[in-house]
Scaffold this motif. Structure first.
Motif, PDB file in Angstrom:
ATOM      1  N   ILE A  62       0.807  -1.277  -0.078  1.00 22.74           N
ATOM      2  CA  ILE A  62      -0.026  -0.033   0.009  1.00 22.74           C
ATOM      3  C   ILE A  62       0.986   1.310  -0.275  1.00 22.74           C
ATOM      4  O   ILE A  62       1.813   1.170   0.743  1.00 22.74           O
ATOM      5  CB  ILE A  62      -0.981   0.006   1.402  1.00 22.74           C
ATOM      6  CG1 ILE A  62      -1.917  -1.216   1.183  1.00 22.74           C
ATOM      7  CG2 ILE A  62      -1.646   1.328   1.288  1.00 22.74           C
ATOM      8  CD1 ILE A  62      -3.160  -0.917   0.278  1.00 22.74           C
ATOM      9  N   LEU A  99      -3.072   0.736  -3.629  1.00 24.28           N
ATOM     10  CA  LEU A  99      -2.528  -0.567  -3.912  1.00 24.28           C
ATOM     11  C   LEU A  99      -1.577  -0.694  -4.950  1.00 24.28           C
ATOM     12  O   LEU A  99      -2.014  -0.456  -6.150  1.00 24.28           O
ATOM     13  CB  LEU A  99      -3.376  -1.595  -3.796  1.00 24.28           C
ATOM     14  CG  LEU A  99      -3.033  -3.255  -3.776  1.00 24.28           C
ATOM     15  CD1 LEU A  99      -2.244  -3.506  -2.631  1.00 24.28           C
ATOM     16  CD2 LEU A  99      -4.315  -3.823  -3.719  1.00 24.28           C
ATOM     17  N   SER A 133      -3.682  -6.972   1.161  1.00 24.29           N
ATOM     18  CA  SER A 133      -4.738  -6.274   0.685  1.00 24.29           C
ATOM     19  C   SER A 133      -4.758  -6.758  -0.807  1.00 24.29           C
ATOM     20  O   SER A 133      -4.107  -7.585  -1.279  1.00 24.29           O
ATOM     21  CB  SER A 133      -4.349  -4.948   0.534  1.00 24.29           C
ATOM     22  OG  SER A 133      -3.980  -4.070   1.991  1.00 24.29           O
ATOM     23  N   TRP A 134      -6.223  -6.383  -1.257  1.00 20.92           N
ATOM     24  CA  TRP A 134      -6.567  -7.254  -2.390  1.00 20.92           C
ATOM     25  C   TRP A 134      -7.359  -6.181  -3.374  1.00 20.92           C
ATOM     26  O   TRP A 134      -7.852  -5.137  -3.128  1.00 20.92           O
ATOM     27  CB  TRP A 134      -7.594  -8.139  -2.274  1.00 20.92           C
ATOM     28  CG  TRP A 134      -7.135  -9.352  -1.248  1.00 20.92           C
ATOM     29  CD1 TRP A 134      -7.272  -8.950   0.325  1.00 20.92           C
ATOM     30  CD2 TRP A 134      -6.202 -10.311  -1.508  1.00 20.92           C
ATOM     31  NE1 TRP A 134      -6.714 -10.209   0.718  1.00 20.92           N
ATOM     32  CE2 TRP A 134      -5.807 -10.792  -0.077  1.00 20.92           C
ATOM     33  CE3 TRP A 134      -5.611 -11.009  -2.512  1.00 20.92           C
ATOM     34  CZ2 TRP A 134      -5.299 -12.055  -0.289  1.00 20.92           C
ATOM     35  CZ3 TRP A 134      -4.763 -12.155  -2.436  1.00 20.92           C
ATOM     36  CH2 TRP A 134      -4.562 -12.601  -1.320  1.00 20.92           C
ATOM     37  N   TRP A 194      -9.315 -13.980  -2.855  1.00 25.18           N
ATOM     38  CA  TRP A 194      -8.209 -13.500  -1.931  1.00 25.18           C
ATOM     39  C   TRP A 194      -7.521 -14.929  -1.242  1.00 25.18           C
ATOM     40  O   TRP A 194      -8.068 -15.546  -0.378  1.00 25.18           O
ATOM     41  CB  TRP A 194      -9.159 -12.825  -0.710  1.00 25.18           C
ATOM     42  CG  TRP A 194      -9.924 -11.703  -0.899  1.00 25.18           C
ATOM     43  CD1 TRP A 194      -9.784 -11.018  -2.356  1.00 25.18           C
ATOM     44  CD2 TRP A 194     -10.450 -10.999   0.056  1.00 25.18           C
ATOM     45  NE1 TRP A 194     -10.509 -10.028  -1.867  1.00 25.18           N
ATOM     46  CE2 TRP A 194     -11.042 -10.063  -0.866  1.00 25.18           C
ATOM     47  CE3 TRP A 194     -11.059 -10.979   1.386  1.00 25.18           C
ATOM     48  CZ2 TRP A 194     -11.763  -8.810  -0.119  1.00 25.18           C
ATOM     49  CZ3 TRP A 194     -11.529  -9.900   1.733  1.00 25.18           C
ATOM     50  CH2 TRP A 194     -12.026  -8.912   0.953  1.00 25.18           C
ATOM     51  N   ASP A 242     -11.637   2.057  -2.022  1.00 23.96           N
ATOM     52  CA  ASP A 242     -12.330   1.084  -0.964  1.00 23.96           C
ATOM     53  C   ASP A 242     -13.831   1.117  -1.516  1.00 23.96           C
ATOM     54  O   ASP A 242     -14.589   0.294  -1.002  1.00 23.96           O
ATOM     55  CB  ASP A 242     -11.968   1.559   0.327  1.00 23.96           C
ATOM     56  CG  ASP A 242     -12.564   2.955   0.580  1.00 23.96           C
ATOM     57  OD1 ASP A 242     -13.894   3.205   1.022  1.00 23.96           O
ATOM     58  OD2 ASP A 242     -11.786   4.112   0.326  1.00 23.96           O
ATOM     59  N   ASN A 291     -12.376  -4.648   5.800  1.00 23.50           N
ATOM     60  CA  ASN A 291     -12.649  -3.508   4.676  1.00 23.50           C
ATOM     61  C   ASN A 291     -13.860  -2.953   5.083  1.00 23.50           C
ATOM     62  O   ASN A 291     -13.979  -1.703   4.386  1.00 23.50           O
ATOM     63  CB  ASN A 291     -12.592  -4.312   3.055  1.00 23.50           C
ATOM     64  CG  ASN A 291     -13.802  -5.214   3.074  1.00 23.50           C
ATOM     65  OD1 ASN A 291     -14.022  -6.088   3.750  1.00 23.50           O
ATOM     66  ND2 ASN A 291     -14.567  -5.274   2.003  1.00 23.50           N
ATOM     67  N   HIS A 299     -12.670  -0.204   7.509  1.00 26.20           N
ATOM     68  CA  HIS A 299     -11.981   0.758   6.861  1.00 26.20           C
ATOM     69  C   HIS A 299     -12.664   1.617   6.248  1.00 26.20           C
ATOM     70  O   HIS A 299     -12.584   2.908   6.233  1.00 26.20           O
ATOM     71  CB  HIS A 299     -11.120  -0.068   5.992  1.00 26.20           C
ATOM     72  CG  HIS A 299     -10.404   0.911   5.089  1.00 26.20           C
ATOM     73  ND1 HIS A 299      -9.300   1.722   5.625  1.00 26.20           N
ATOM     74  CD2 HIS A 299     -10.390   1.119   3.836  1.00 26.20           C
ATOM     75  CE1 HIS A 299      -8.690   2.214   4.515  1.00 26.20           C
ATOM     76  NE2 HIS A 299      -9.261   1.951   3.497  1.00 26.20           N
TER      77      HIS A 299
END
Length: 658
Positions: free
Chosen positions: A115, A127, A258-259, A267, A474, A568, A571
């Protein structure tokens, strides 16, 4: 039917094939009986734009043909095998949110992830992943092969054919093949008239080892579509076994994964590989400065313009004379190969000088170059000739990717996705989709391309969007997944998961807004004694989280967290609360702009008489005759200043009639 290029304006149709008696034409006729050569959509080029276009087209219900020069290089990463980075990662999240594939394939093939910009605000968090370039291509090819209504075939498209009304009829290949269709998406990348340069030496190629495409540029010019030349380049590759790792800095992958994809099925953790950092030296500068005249650009051999934000090492030394060194990143190209990508050393210098320059860099004194760097210039289309659905003035002819003047896999993939959806919609005679600046970074990019004359290859940047705090990676699924579902790109399984996520976020937001921490309560005492925070008046949990010295994670110490929420989702909620005032300000601005979009345009307006409009704006508005400001904003070549001028003209007319 009208053709351009190889068939030299002669009429041509599949029926002509049946009049030929040669063995060649008989075999073609036999193949047509096995499988029809008519498709709803044909995509030319199987790079990142072409693959996303083909997949979005076929998933939208159109029978699709993907034609490529080389079936072994589908979705290839000829430059840096990496995806994401500032602003680019948002494009990848948006592609995934709409139902595209770049994010999923990256999550399947990554070698290294980080990130970036975590010390700054969420609008610029990004990312970035290093991928295994062979695995990436193989995974994407598997996906392409899995759709029954998508055919993939090798061939060089040489000509475009039009109906009598100048709409698309089909394409012709160099060796005489013909495929009929309702729409074409042209995604030729650097292959359209591509020329590779190393020093003063040049060869016709789209990239190293692969021939360029020719014929199509002439066809486009005969359709009165303007084209130009741009350039890009790639650095040398070196053998990883010849690097002195003791003299360079190791850069590990982030521990917390992270994806790119919002689909949790993608994932899957895997072993990562390290990247490394080193620097150029004063010796590097001296060597290159003394030999600038031997590079394609500074030697005057190549006239086209390269990307500002990914400059060659020659450009860095010329433009940044005060810098004593430049960072060099050493990045693996695959899990099972020894090639290292030398990021920061893009050059067009002669091969011998490349070898010498590499050996002036710390840790690379004994390095072995396995692939030389090169510059490549190519034909591109002036994208101001496109509407914001990416269709040209030729009905059914769409463009996407580097041929539109962009640079980068992410920019190409995003355009390809939209062009593929719209080509499918056009083939079914349905209304097409245009993404707005305030709704997506993809919309921002397309708006820029269609309204601004490029002086250099276009790269998406966070600063290009005035709504960047709303257009984060996001929340891309919240913004765009319903649109992807509307056009058939989101599966039932993923749609149900998405709705469940929305319900969890809404439920938790409601709870946080309505849970009040009162003064002198037990919770307030815990906050003061254990978290060392002073509350002077009662507040909601939402207001508490909005404070810079508090986070959702700290709710666990108060036993007030929702254990069902995923990382997520937490977040996302936290960002919305901490930046609430800024977000609300941007949302208010968007609402005000949206009201203007519905202003009607009198059909009797003579745009040619509005001298304050640009010449191109007057011509485009006269031809398209938009009925509202919203429709005017979707016309390529009509700039923001043109829209402002038109609004002022309409307001003045309205006031004069009161």
């Amino acid at each position: 039917m009208i053709g351009f290029g190889f068939f030299s304006l002669k009429k041509f149709s599949p029926s002509l094939l049946r009049t030929r008696k040669s063995k060649f034409y008989c075999s073609l006729e036999h193949s047509f009986k096995i499988k029809s050569n008519k498709f709803d959509v044909i995509v030319i080029g199987a790079g990142h734009a072409g693959c996303e276009a083909a997949l979005s087209s076929c998933k939208s219900g159109a029978s699709t043909l993907l034609l490529t020069l080389n079936l072994d290089k589908v979705g290839w990463q000829p430059c840096n095998p990496s995806i994401g980075g500032p602003a680019k990662s948002t494009l990848v999240h948006e592609i995934d949110a709409l139902g595209g594939w770049m994010g999923k394939i990256t999550d399947r093939s990554f070698l290294h992830k980080r990130i970036l910009n975590v010390s700054k605000g969420p609008a610029v968090w990004s990312l970035r992943a290093q991928t295994d370039k062979r695995e990436y291509s193989e995974e994407l090819k598997k996906v392409l092969d899995s759709f029954e209504n998508l055919d993939i075939q090798e061939g060089m498209v040489y000509d475009l054919f039009l109906n009598e009304d100048y709409s698309i009829k089909g394409v012709g290949t160099y060796f005489g093949g013909f495929f009929e269709c309702e729409a074409v998406v042209l995604t030729t990348g650097t292959f359209l008239g591509g020329t590779i340069w190393v020093g003063s030496k040049k060869m016709s190629a789209g990239r190293a080892g692969e021939m360029s495409s020719f014929g199509l540029t002439e066809a486009l010019k005969k359709m009165n579509l303007g084209t130009g030349r741009l350039k890009t380049g790639t650095p040398p590759r070196i053998d990883s076994r010849t690097i002195n790792y003791e003299k360079i800095t190791k850069q590990e992958s982030d521990k917390l994964e992270s994806w790119f994809s919002f689909d949790e099925m993608e994932w899957n953790s895997k072993r990562t590989m390290n990247c490394f950092i080193t620097h150029t030296s004063l010796e590097t500068f001296s060597l290159i400065r003394e030999n600038l005249h031997l590079s394609p650009k500074y030697g005057g051999f190549m006239k086209s313009t390269g990307p500002r934000y990914c400059p060659s090492i020659e450009d860095k030394i010329v433009r940044f004379t005060g810098k004593l060194e430049h960072q060099i990143f050493l990045e693996p190209e695959g899990r099972n190969i020894n090639e290292i990508y030398v990021q920061g050393m893009s050059t067009g210098l002669p091969e011998k000088l490349q070898v010498k320059a590499l050996k002036t860099i710390s840790g690379l004194e004994n390095s072995k170059m396995v692939r030389p760097a090169y510059s490549v210039d190519y034909d591109y289309l002036f994208a101001t000739q496109l509407d914001k659905n990416l269709m040209s003035k030729i009905p059914g002819l769409f463009f996407a990717g580097q041929v539109c003047g962009t640079t980068g896999y992410e920019e190409a993939g995003a355009q390809g996705l939209i062009a593929g959806i719209n080509a499918s919609l056009f083939s079914k005679k349905n209304s097409m989709v245009c993404l707005t600046r305030d709704g997506s970074f993809i919309g921002t990019m397309i708006d820029d391309l269609c309204t601004k004359n490029l002086k250099e290859p276009y790269r998406v940047l966070t600063s290009r969007s005035e709504f960047r705090l709303l257009l984060r990676g996001d929340n891309a699924d919240l913004r765009l997944t319903p649109l992807g579902r509307k056009y058939g790109l989101i599966s039932n399984r993923r749609w149900e998961k998405f709705k469940l996520k929305i319900r969890r976020i809404q439920r938790e937001s409601f709870r946080l807004n309505n849970t009040i921490v009162k003064i002198n309560s037990n919770i307030q005492k815990v906050i003061q004694n254990e978290l060392h925070l002073i509350l002077k008046k009662e507040c909601s949990l939402s207001q508490l989280i909005g404070r810079p010295d508090f986070s959702y994670e700290k709710l666990s110490k108060l036993n007030l967290q929702d254990i069902e929420l995923k990382k997520n989702e937490i977040h996302q909620i936290e960002i919305e609360l901490k930046y609430k005032n800024y977000i609300e300000r941007q949302e208010t601005h968007i609402k005000n702009v949206d009201k203007v979009m519905d202003v009607k345009i009198n059909q009797n307006i003579n745009f040619m008489n509005i001298s304050q409009l640009s010449k191109e704006g007057r011509e485009k508005l006269t031809k398209k005759r938009p009925s509202s400001i919203r429709e005017a904003c979707q016309i390529g070549g009509v700039s923001t200043s043109d829209i402002q001028t038109l609004l002022m003209f309409i307001e003045k007319k309205w006031n004069s009639t009161k």
